[in-house]
Design an enzyme around this catalytic site. Structure first.
Site, PDB file in Angstrom:
ATOM      1  N   GLY A 175       0.821  -1.205   0.000  1.00  0.00           N
ATOM      2  CA  GLY A 175       0.000   0.000   0.000  1.00  0.00           C
ATOM      3  C   GLY A 175       0.857   1.257   0.000  1.00  0.00           C
ATOM      4  O   GLY A 175       2.094   1.202   0.115  1.00  0.00           O
ATOM      5  N   ASP A 176       0.211   2.404  -0.213  1.00  0.00           N
ATOM      6  CA  ASP A 176       0.872   3.718  -0.193  1.00  0.00           C
ATOM      7  C   ASP A 176       1.958   3.859  -1.250  1.00  0.00           C
ATOM      8  O   ASP A 176       2.951   4.558  -1.056  1.00  0.00           O
ATOM      9  CB  ASP A 176       1.464   4.006   1.206  1.00  0.00           C
ATOM     10  CG  ASP A 176       0.400   3.931   2.290  1.00  0.00           C
ATOM     11  OD1 ASP A 176      -0.738   4.327   2.013  1.00  0.00           O
ATOM     12  OD2 ASP A 176       0.720   3.481   3.401  1.00  0.00           O
TER      13      ASP A 176
ATOM     14  N   GLY B 131       1.501   5.243  -4.099  1.00  0.00           N
ATOM     15  CA  GLY B 131       1.244   6.417  -4.939  1.00  0.00           C
ATOM     16  C   GLY B 131       0.129   6.159  -5.951  1.00  0.00           C
ATOM     17  O   GLY B 131       0.080   6.810  -7.001  1.00  0.00           O
ATOM     18  N   LYS B 132      -0.765   5.231  -5.608  1.00  0.00           N
ATOM     19  CA  LYS B 132      -1.881   4.897  -6.514  1.00  0.00           C
ATOM     20  C   LYS B 132      -2.738   6.131  -6.806  1.00  0.00           C
ATOM     21  O   LYS B 132      -3.130   6.365  -7.940  1.00  0.00           O
ATOM     22  CB  LYS B 132      -2.772   3.800  -5.885  1.00  0.00           C
ATOM     23  CG  LYS B 132      -2.050   2.481  -5.650  1.00  0.00           C
ATOM     24  CD  LYS B 132      -2.933   1.482  -4.937  1.00  0.00           C
ATOM     25  CE  LYS B 132      -3.243   1.839  -3.501  1.00  0.00           C
ATOM     26  NZ  LYS B 132      -2.102   1.813  -2.589  1.00  0.00           N
TER      27      LYS B 132
ATOM     28  N   LYS C  22      -2.021   9.327  -6.805  1.00  0.00           N
ATOM     29  CA  LYS C  22      -1.394  10.264  -7.743  1.00  0.00           C
ATOM     30  C   LYS C  22      -1.536   9.764  -9.181  1.00  0.00           C
ATOM     31  O   LYS C  22      -1.876  10.527 -10.081  1.00  0.00           O
ATOM     32  CB  LYS C  22       0.099  10.460  -7.418  1.00  0.00           C
ATOM     33  CG  LYS C  22       0.765  11.225  -8.554  1.00  0.00           C
ATOM     34  CD  LYS C  22       2.233  11.368  -8.565  1.00  0.00           C
ATOM     35  CE  LYS C  22       2.629  11.708 -10.012  1.00  0.00           C
ATOM     36  NZ  LYS C  22       3.894  12.408 -10.127  1.00  0.00           N
TER      37      LYS C  22
ATOM     38  N   GLY D 123      -5.791   5.591   2.009  1.00  0.00           N
ATOM     39  CA  GLY D 123      -5.476   7.014   2.116  1.00  0.00           C
ATOM     40  C   GLY D 123      -4.696   7.388   0.877  1.00  0.00           C
ATOM     41  O   GLY D 123      -3.562   6.947   0.708  1.00  0.00           O
ATOM     42  N   HIS D 124      -5.317   8.131  -0.019  1.00  0.00           N
ATOM     43  CA  HIS D 124      -4.690   8.476  -1.298  1.00  0.00           C
ATOM     44  C   HIS D 124      -4.495   9.986  -1.346  1.00  0.00           C
ATOM     45  O   HIS D 124      -5.451  10.742  -1.243  1.00  0.00           O
ATOM     46  CB  HIS D 124      -5.578   8.008  -2.452  1.00  0.00           C
ATOM     47  CG  HIS D 124      -5.814   6.520  -2.449  1.00  0.00           C
ATOM     48  ND1 HIS D 124      -6.754   5.892  -3.236  1.00  0.00           N
ATOM     49  CD2 HIS D 124      -5.225   5.525  -1.741  1.00  0.00           C
ATOM     50  CE1 HIS D 124      -6.728   4.588  -3.009  1.00  0.00           C
ATOM     51  NE2 HIS D 124      -5.814   4.335  -2.103  1.00  0.00           N
TER      52      HIS D 124
ATOM     53  N   GLN E  16      -4.999  -0.384  -1.059  1.00  0.00           N
ATOM     54  CA  GLN E  16      -4.000  -1.271  -0.437  1.00  0.00           C
ATOM     55  C   GLN E  16      -3.028  -1.801  -1.495  1.00  0.00           C
ATOM     56  O   GLN E  16      -2.772  -1.098  -2.455  1.00  0.00           O
ATOM     57  CB  GLN E  16      -4.669  -2.416   0.340  1.00  0.00           C
ATOM     58  CG  GLN E  16      -5.420  -1.976   1.601  1.00  0.00           C
ATOM     59  CD  GLN E  16      -6.819  -1.452   1.327  1.00  0.00           C
ATOM     60  OE1 GLN E  16      -7.604  -2.092   0.671  1.00  0.00           O
ATOM     61  NE2 GLN E  16      -7.130  -0.278   1.856  1.00  0.00           N
TER      62      GLN E  16
ATOM     63  N   THR F  40      -3.917   7.098   9.498  1.00  0.00           N
ATOM     64  CA  THR F  40      -3.707   7.020  10.946  1.00  0.00           C
ATOM     65  C   THR F  40      -2.549   7.895  11.420  1.00  0.00           C
ATOM     66  O   THR F  40      -2.332   8.001  12.629  1.00  0.00           O
ATOM     67  CB  THR F  40      -3.407   5.564  11.357  1.00  0.00           C
ATOM     68  OG1 THR F  40      -2.279   5.118  10.616  1.00  0.00           O
ATOM     69  CG2 THR F  40      -4.585   4.646  11.067  1.00  0.00           C
TER      70      THR F  40
ATOM     71  N   SER G  62       7.700  13.170  -8.403  1.00  0.00           N
ATOM     72  CA  SER G  62       7.313  14.084  -7.307  1.00  0.00           C
ATOM     73  C   SER G  62       5.836  13.850  -7.002  1.00  0.00           C
ATOM     74  O   SER G  62       5.142  13.184  -7.776  1.00  0.00           O
ATOM     75  CB  SER G  62       7.571  15.554  -7.693  1.00  0.00           C
ATOM     76  OG  SER G  62       6.362  16.201  -8.061  1.00  0.00           O
TER      77      SER G  62
HETATM   78  P1  GDP Z   1      -1.567   5.522  -2.209  1.00  0.00           P
HETATM   79  O1  GDP Z   1      -2.214   5.060  -0.957  1.00  0.00           O
HETATM   80  O2  GDP Z   1      -0.984   4.411  -3.001  1.00  0.00           O
HETATM   81  O3  GDP Z   1      -2.436   6.424  -3.031  1.00  0.00           O
HETATM   82  O4  GDP Z   1      -0.324   6.391  -1.747  1.00  0.00           O
HETATM   83  P2  GDP Z   1      -0.331   7.535  -0.597  1.00  0.00           P
HETATM   84  O5  GDP Z   1      -0.998   8.739  -1.159  1.00  0.00           O
HETATM   85  O6  GDP Z   1      -0.826   6.987   0.692  1.00  0.00           O
HETATM   86  O7  GDP Z   1       1.215   7.749  -0.392  1.00  0.00           O
HETATM   87  C1  GDP Z   1       2.042   8.189  -1.410  1.00  0.00           C
HETATM   88  C2  GDP Z   1       2.652   9.554  -0.978  1.00  0.00           C
HETATM   89  O8  GDP Z   1       3.728   9.851  -1.809  1.00  0.00           O
HETATM   90  C3  GDP Z   1       1.676  10.703  -1.122  1.00  0.00           C
HETATM   91  O9  GDP Z   1       1.949  11.643  -0.126  1.00  0.00           O
HETATM   92  C4  GDP Z   1       2.009  11.273  -2.488  1.00  0.00           C
HETATM   93  O10 GDP Z   1       1.726  12.670  -2.608  1.00  0.00           O
HETATM   94  C5  GDP Z   1       3.478  11.028  -2.558  1.00  0.00           C
HETATM   95  N1  GDP Z   1       4.006  10.746  -3.901  1.00  0.00           N
HETATM   96  C6  GDP Z   1       3.421  10.080  -4.933  1.00  0.00           C
HETATM   97  N2  GDP Z   1       4.283   9.948  -5.969  1.00  0.00           N
HETATM   98  C7  GDP Z   1       5.433  10.545  -5.568  1.00  0.00           C
HETATM   99  C8  GDP Z   1       6.713  10.720  -6.190  1.00  0.00           C
HETATM  100  O11 GDP Z   1       6.970  10.297  -7.302  1.00  0.00           O
HETATM  101  N3  GDP Z   1       7.661  11.379  -5.457  1.00  0.00           N
HETATM  102  C9  GDP Z   1       7.429  11.864  -4.204  1.00  0.00           C
HETATM  103  N4  GDP Z   1       8.414  12.471  -3.565  1.00  0.00           N
HETATM  104  N5  GDP Z   1       6.233  11.690  -3.592  1.00  0.00           N
HETATM  105  C10 GDP Z   1       5.265  11.054  -4.265  1.00  0.00           C
HETATM  106  P1  IMO Z   2      -3.769   2.581   0.639  1.00  0.00           P
HETATM  107  O1  IMO Z   2      -4.940   2.402  -0.306  1.00  0.00           O
HETATM  108  C1  IMO Z   2      -1.147   0.892   3.669  1.00  0.00           C
HETATM  109  C2  IMO Z   2      -2.891  -2.043   6.410  1.00  0.00           C
HETATM  110  C3  IMO Z   2      -3.004  -1.653   7.864  1.00  0.00           C
HETATM  111  C4  IMO Z   2      -2.813  -3.023   8.512  1.00  0.00           C
HETATM  112  C5  IMO Z   2      -3.560  -3.948   7.562  1.00  0.00           C
HETATM  113  C6  IMO Z   2      -4.985  -4.266   7.981  1.00  0.00           C
HETATM  114  O2  IMO Z   2      -3.582   3.962   1.140  1.00  0.00           O
HETATM  115  O3  IMO Z   2      -2.547   1.984   0.024  1.00  0.00           O
HETATM  116  P2  IMO Z   2      -7.257  -2.894   7.909  1.00  0.00           P
HETATM  117  O4  IMO Z   2      -7.653  -1.605   8.585  1.00  0.00           O
HETATM  118  O5  IMO Z   2      -7.364  -2.860   6.424  1.00  0.00           O
HETATM  119  O6  IMO Z   2      -7.962  -4.075   8.493  1.00  0.00           O
HETATM  120  O7  IMO Z   2      -5.687  -3.080   8.293  1.00  0.00           O
HETATM  121  O8  IMO Z   2      -3.581  -3.280   6.306  1.00  0.00           O
HETATM  122  N1  IMO Z   2      -3.530  -1.103   5.449  1.00  0.00           N
HETATM  123  C7  IMO Z   2      -2.841  -0.265   4.661  1.00  0.00           C
HETATM  124  N2  IMO Z   2      -1.520  -0.007   4.589  1.00  0.00           N
HETATM  125  N3  IMO Z   2      -1.998   1.499   2.815  1.00  0.00           N
HETATM  126  C8  IMO Z   2      -3.324   1.234   2.854  1.00  0.00           C
HETATM  127  O9  IMO Z   2      -4.176   1.709   1.935  1.00  0.00           O
HETATM  128  C9  IMO Z   2      -3.811   0.348   3.842  1.00  0.00           C
HETATM  129  N4  IMO Z   2      -5.028  -0.119   4.168  1.00  0.00           N
HETATM  130  C10 IMO Z   2      -4.843  -1.010   5.141  1.00  0.00           C
HETATM  131  O10 IMO Z   2      -1.991  -0.743   8.246  1.00  0.00           O
HETATM  132  O11 IMO Z   2      -1.464  -3.381   8.483  1.00  0.00           O
HETATM  133 MG    MG Z   3      -2.186   5.391   1.094  1.00  0.00          MG
END
Ligand code: GDP
Ligand code: IMO
Ligand code: MG
Length: 429
Positions: free
Chosen positions: A12-13, A15-16, A18, A40-41, A223, A300, A414
């Protein structure tokens, strides 16, 4: 026309959000198909920062945005998020937003149970987001969920509430909690019903129409594959299938609708919550990655664990999810390291493994085998073309591509929407 399915290929996280936002202006519909407001996107467009948990990222560009049946929906969280986004000037109305009427709801006692169980589990806790995701999915497959369409038939709810209370009251008693207050639950649902129903419809029908008209659909995963309930680091996973195939079942379209599967991978690795993480760095380098990458959870606020890129994991995610191409994000975070490491295999009790084993004890015990490369000292931040990248960064991208056995289609440099390098257009056939 080709559709695109965006999924996370790590924990997860990646950068989906973006990437979905960047692609959304060329899509006719953006569809969330699993997960809930545990996601959290973060989207950055000029001076504006949008944080989305439940709404599809297409809403920011005004693209038709749909919450599919595979999502678990907290109606109060939905209202809060819509209010917040409207405050940022985003238009949200029944013309550009729809919710599947067969979505299961997350109710207040799901969130309570999530917290109670995590606390009781002590060291065995999953580290969930505490949003009630697991309990809500359990009720869905347990056939006792209240769904969006039930909000239009509140007078018919008693048998379903009987099923719910028969299950939950026993659990709650075990935790020393009072039984579910039926009257309160009904009153809460009555209060929110009209708000949700304004957007509710059989979205499979709307999507069928969209598809027939030759429109492009962009599916937005939440995720990542390593949090998939089957393919992930079980039991330290989320409670849904996060792989690409879920886009079909979670939206009401057949498997042929999935199209180009775009896996999103960070140029390094992060994880929030408990569970194995072979390349985790608990040293100054891990700290540096976290600081440069601003690795704090959107949902969180927890600090994300950080480590080097693990090619074994991403190769496995690409295989089990049929990834067509990868978007490699946050390349800029690696700027300035003298050397960079990539995990190419594992050592487990004297054996070499080229895959991640299924058992959590083995997953915790594997030792990464690293390949080391020179880093680069130039900045890649904001690069929008391959030609803007230092030779050593290109070498890194090419080596990653080789190791994961999947082509790299995009590179992100970025948080800003337009700071994206296109190598292969996922929307072209
Ligand atoms: P998601 O859950 O997959 O949508 O990713 P998140 O938004 O939780 O986390 C990705 C973080 O990295 C966010 O704060 C974005 O603004 C940031 N981000 C995305 N792509 C890039 C990148 O290429 N470079 C940098 N520095 N940050 C990025
Ligand atoms: P995005 O879409 C990162 C993780 C939680 C925990 C596990 C189970 O932003 O990538 P849950 O509340 O789903 O039962 O928690 O999954 N988790 C994530 N980690 N990015 C997420 O979503 C997540 N959604 C759940 O931290 O380890
Ligand atoms: Mg996220």
């Amino acid at each position: 026309m080709a559709n695109v399915t965006v999924i996370g290929s790590q924990w997860g996280d990646e950068g989906k959000g973006k990437i979905v936002d960047w692609l959304a202006s060329r899509a006719d519909a953006v569809v969330r198909f699993q997960g809930g407001h545990n996601a959290g996107h973060t989207l950055v467009v000029g001076e504006q920062v949008y944080k989305l948990s439940l709404l599809p990222s297409g809403i920011v560009t005004g693209t038709l945005s749909i919450i599919g049946n595979g999502v678990v929906l907290d109606p109060w969280a939905l209202r809060d998020e819509i209010t917040k986004l409207r405050g940022q000037g985003v238009a949200i109305n029944p013309e550009n937003f729809a919710i599947a009427d067969n979505c299961a709801l997350i109710l207040p006692f799901h969130r309570d149970l999530d917290g109670l169980r995590e606390t009781a589990a002590g060291a065995g806790k999953i580290g969930t987001t505490g949003r009630g995701i697991g309990p809500a999915y359990e009720d869905k497959v347990g056939r006792r969920a209240i769904r969006v369409c039930d909000l239009a038939h509140l007078d018919k709810l008693d048998p379903q509430i009987d099923r719910l209370t028969a299950h939950h009251d026993a659990l709650r008693a075990g935790f020393g909690e009072p039984p579910i207050d039926r009257d309160r639950l009904k009153a809460d649902l009555a209060e929110i019903a009209d708000y949700v129903l304004e957007y509710a419809q059989p979205v499979w029908k709307r999507l069928k129409k969209v598809r027939k008209a030759g429109a492009r659909i962009l599916f937005e995963g939440a995720q990542g594959v390593l949090l998939d309930v089957d393919h992930g680091t079980y039991p330290f996973v989320t409670s849904s299938n996060t792989v690409s195939g879920t886009a079909a079942s979670g939206s009401g379209l057949g498997p042929s609708a999935v199209g180009f599967v775009l896996g999103i991978a960070k140029a390094y690795t992060t994880r929030v919550g408990s569970g194995p993480f072979p390349t985790e760095l608990e040293d100054a380098i891990g700290q540096q990655l976290g600081e440069r990458g601003h690795e704090f959870g959107t949902v969180t606020g927890r600090k994300r664990r950080c480590g080097w890129f693990d090619a074994v994991l991403v190769r496995q995610s690409c295989a089990v999810s049929g990834v067509t191409g990868i978007a490699l994000t946050k390349l800029d975070v690696l700027d300035g390291f003298d050397t960079i490491r990539i995990c190419t295999g594992y050592r487990l009790r004297g054996k070499i493994l080229d895959y991640f084993p299924s058992h959590s004890a083995d997953q915790a015990e594997v030792e990464p085998i690293y390949e080391e490369m020179d880093g680069w000292h130039e900045s890649t931040a904001g690069a929008r073309s391959y030609a803007d990248l230092p030779a050593q960064a290109i070498k890194y991208i090419q080596r990653v591509q080789e190791l994961i056995e999947t082509p790299i289609a995009l590179v992100s440099t970025s948080p800003e929407r337009e700071d994206t390098i296109l190598i292969r257009d996922p929307f072209s056939d």
